[in-house]
Design a protein around this motif. Structure first.
Motif, PDB file in Angstrom:
ATOM      1  N   GLU A  37     -30.384 -41.889   8.936  1.00  0.00           N
ATOM      2  CA  GLU A  37     -30.840 -40.518   8.658  1.00  0.00           C
ATOM      3  C   GLU A  37     -31.074 -39.736   9.950  1.00  0.00           C
ATOM      4  O   GLU A  37     -30.764 -38.543  10.032  1.00  0.00           O
ATOM      5  CB  GLU A  37     -32.109 -40.521   7.798  1.00  0.00           C
ATOM      6  N   THR A  38     -31.590 -40.409  10.973  1.00  0.00           N
ATOM      7  CA  THR A  38     -31.805 -39.759  12.272  1.00  0.00           C
ATOM      8  C   THR A  38     -30.464 -39.456  12.927  1.00  0.00           C
ATOM      9  O   THR A  38     -30.271 -38.372  13.490  1.00  0.00           O
ATOM     10  CB  THR A  38     -32.652 -40.662  13.200  1.00  0.00           C
ATOM     11  N   ALA A  39     -29.547 -40.403  12.857  1.00  0.00           N
ATOM     12  CA  ALA A  39     -28.220 -40.207  13.448  1.00  0.00           C
ATOM     13  C   ALA A  39     -27.496 -39.017  12.809  1.00  0.00           C
ATOM     14  O   ALA A  39     -26.836 -38.239  13.512  1.00  0.00           O
ATOM     15  CB  ALA A  39     -27.393 -41.472  13.295  1.00  0.00           C
ATOM     16  N   LYS A  40     -27.644 -38.852  11.498  1.00  0.00           N
ATOM     17  CA  LYS A  40     -27.018 -37.710  10.825  1.00  0.00           C
ATOM     18  C   LYS A  40     -27.622 -36.399  11.311  1.00  0.00           C
ATOM     19  O   LYS A  40     -26.916 -35.437  11.579  1.00  0.00           O
ATOM     20  CB  LYS A  40     -27.176 -37.823   9.307  1.00  0.00           C
ATOM     21  N   ARG A  41     -28.948 -36.368  11.415  1.00  0.00           N
ATOM     22  CA  ARG A  41     -29.636 -35.153  11.856  1.00  0.00           C
ATOM     23  C   ARG A  41     -29.288 -34.811  13.303  1.00  0.00           C
ATOM     24  O   ARG A  41     -29.080 -33.653  13.640  1.00  0.00           O
ATOM     25  CB  ARG A  41     -31.148 -35.329  11.692  1.00  0.00           C
ATOM     26  N   LYS A  99     -26.674 -36.076  14.954  1.00  0.00           N
ATOM     27  CA  LYS A  99     -25.230 -36.226  15.146  1.00  0.00           C
ATOM     28  C   LYS A  99     -24.900 -37.295  16.183  1.00  0.00           C
ATOM     29  O   LYS A  99     -23.903 -37.209  16.886  1.00  0.00           O
ATOM     30  CB  LYS A  99     -24.578 -34.891  15.504  1.00  0.00           C
ATOM     31  N   SER A 100     -25.773 -38.324  16.269  1.00  0.00           N
ATOM     32  CA  SER A 100     -25.546 -39.429  17.195  1.00  0.00           C
ATOM     33  C   SER A 100     -26.461 -40.592  16.841  1.00  0.00           C
ATOM     34  O   SER A 100     -27.609 -40.383  16.466  1.00  0.00           O
ATOM     35  CB  SER A 100     -25.841 -39.003  18.629  1.00  0.00           C
ATOM     36  N   SER A 101     -25.931 -41.788  16.984  1.00  0.00           N
ATOM     37  CA  SER A 101     -26.769 -42.966  16.767  1.00  0.00           C
ATOM     38  C   SER A 101     -27.455 -43.384  18.063  1.00  0.00           C
ATOM     39  O   SER A 101     -28.299 -44.261  18.063  1.00  0.00           O
ATOM     40  CB  SER A 101     -25.925 -44.122  16.225  1.00  0.00           C
ATOM     41  N   LYS A 102     -27.102 -42.738  19.170  1.00  0.00           N
ATOM     42  CA  LYS A 102     -27.668 -43.076  20.482  1.00  0.00           C
ATOM     43  C   LYS A 102     -29.064 -42.477  20.608  1.00  0.00           C
ATOM     44  O   LYS A 102     -29.247 -41.272  20.534  1.00  0.00           O
ATOM     45  CB  LYS A 102     -26.771 -42.554  21.592  1.00  0.00           C
ATOM     46  N   PRO A 103     -30.064 -43.322  20.826  1.00  0.00           N
ATOM     47  CA  PRO A 103     -31.436 -42.817  20.949  1.00  0.00           C
ATOM     48  C   PRO A 103     -31.702 -42.199  22.320  1.00  0.00           C
ATOM     49  O   PRO A 103     -30.952 -42.428  23.276  1.00  0.00           O
ATOM     50  CB  PRO A 103     -32.284 -44.067  20.752  1.00  0.00           C
ATOM     51  N   LEU A 104     -32.767 -41.449  22.401  1.00  0.00           N
ATOM     52  CA  LEU A 104     -33.304 -40.835  23.620  1.00  0.00           C
ATOM     53  C   LEU A 104     -32.474 -39.676  24.151  1.00  0.00           C
ATOM     54  O   LEU A 104     -32.894 -39.005  25.080  1.00  0.00           O
ATOM     55  CB  LEU A 104     -33.492 -41.874  24.748  1.00  0.00           C
ATOM     56  N   ILE A 105     -31.304 -39.450  23.578  1.00  0.00           N
ATOM     57  CA  ILE A 105     -30.478 -38.350  24.074  1.00  0.00           C
ATOM     58  C   ILE A 105     -30.112 -37.470  22.887  1.00  0.00           C
ATOM     59  O   ILE A 105     -29.114 -37.692  22.228  1.00  0.00           O
ATOM     60  CB  ILE A 105     -29.196 -38.853  24.769  1.00  0.00           C
ATOM     61  N   ASP A 106     -30.938 -36.510  22.636  1.00  0.00           N
ATOM     62  CA  ASP A 106     -30.638 -35.523  21.592  1.00  0.00           C
ATOM     63  C   ASP A 106     -30.323 -34.218  22.291  1.00  0.00           C
ATOM     64  O   ASP A 106     -29.188 -33.777  22.329  1.00  0.00           O
ATOM     65  CB  ASP A 106     -31.827 -35.393  20.639  1.00  0.00           C
ATOM     66  N   THR A 107     -31.324 -33.645  22.912  1.00  0.00           N
ATOM     67  CA  THR A 107     -31.125 -32.374  23.624  1.00  0.00           C
ATOM     68  C   THR A 107     -30.977 -32.584  25.130  1.00  0.00           C
ATOM     69  O   THR A 107     -30.586 -31.674  25.839  1.00  0.00           O
ATOM     70  CB  THR A 107     -32.332 -31.438  23.391  1.00  0.00           C
TER      71      THR A 107
END
Length: 155
Positions: A125-129, A131-139
């Motif tokens: 669910e987090t990966a969909k929101r 758009k990545s399964s990689k943690p710590l790097i969203d913005t």
């Protein structure tokens, strides 16, 4: 070299050592890093703590990027620090410059760990929101907030 010259050099080294004792190097996310674009309420420092230690009650696993890097790089940081402090004590560089080199090295390694670390992937669910399964790097804001400071100790 005369005894007088040796004593003068020793006094200079002691003076430099006292100077070094009055400053400290801090690497991480300063608590004054309050802003996160597009976020209400949470700071980069707070987000860093959540990921560093995890938040099991919210389903967020520990993803240590600072403590683990400090541990993994302890030997390298120790060698670099010893070398730079020796240069400072010999008068070849300032205390600030000596510590800045160590700080920049560790800062770079922490950023590298955030980018390339082997962390538990984001939940589906987090990966969909994000758009990545990689943690710590969203913005990229958390990674960009990693820095170092050289602080004067209160005496």
């Amino acid at each position: 070299m005369s005894e007088l010259e040796i004593v003068k050099q020793l006094k200079e080294v002691m003076k430099r050592a006292e100077r070094l004792n009055r400053i400290q190097l801090v690497v991480g996310i300063p608590s004054n890093e309050n802003s996160r674009k597009g976020s209400t309420g949470i700071t980069n420092a707070e987000l860093g703590v959540i990921h560093e230690f995890g938040a099991p009650e919210k389903g967020i696993p520990e993803r240590s990027f600072m403590r683990s890097t400090a541990s993994e790089e302890a030997e390298n940081v120790g060698r670099l620090g010893k070398s730079r402090v020796a240069e400072f004590l010999k008068g070849k560089k300032s205390a600030h410059d000596a510590l800045a080199e160590v700080g920049a090295y560790l800062q770079g390694k922490i950023v590298e760990k955030i980018t390339d670390g082997d962390f538990v992937v984001n939940k589906e669910e987090t990966a969909k929101r994000k758009k990545s399964s990689k943690p710590l790097i969203d913005t990229g804001q958390l990674r960009a907030s990693i820095t170092y400071e050289i602080r004067e100790n209160e005496t």
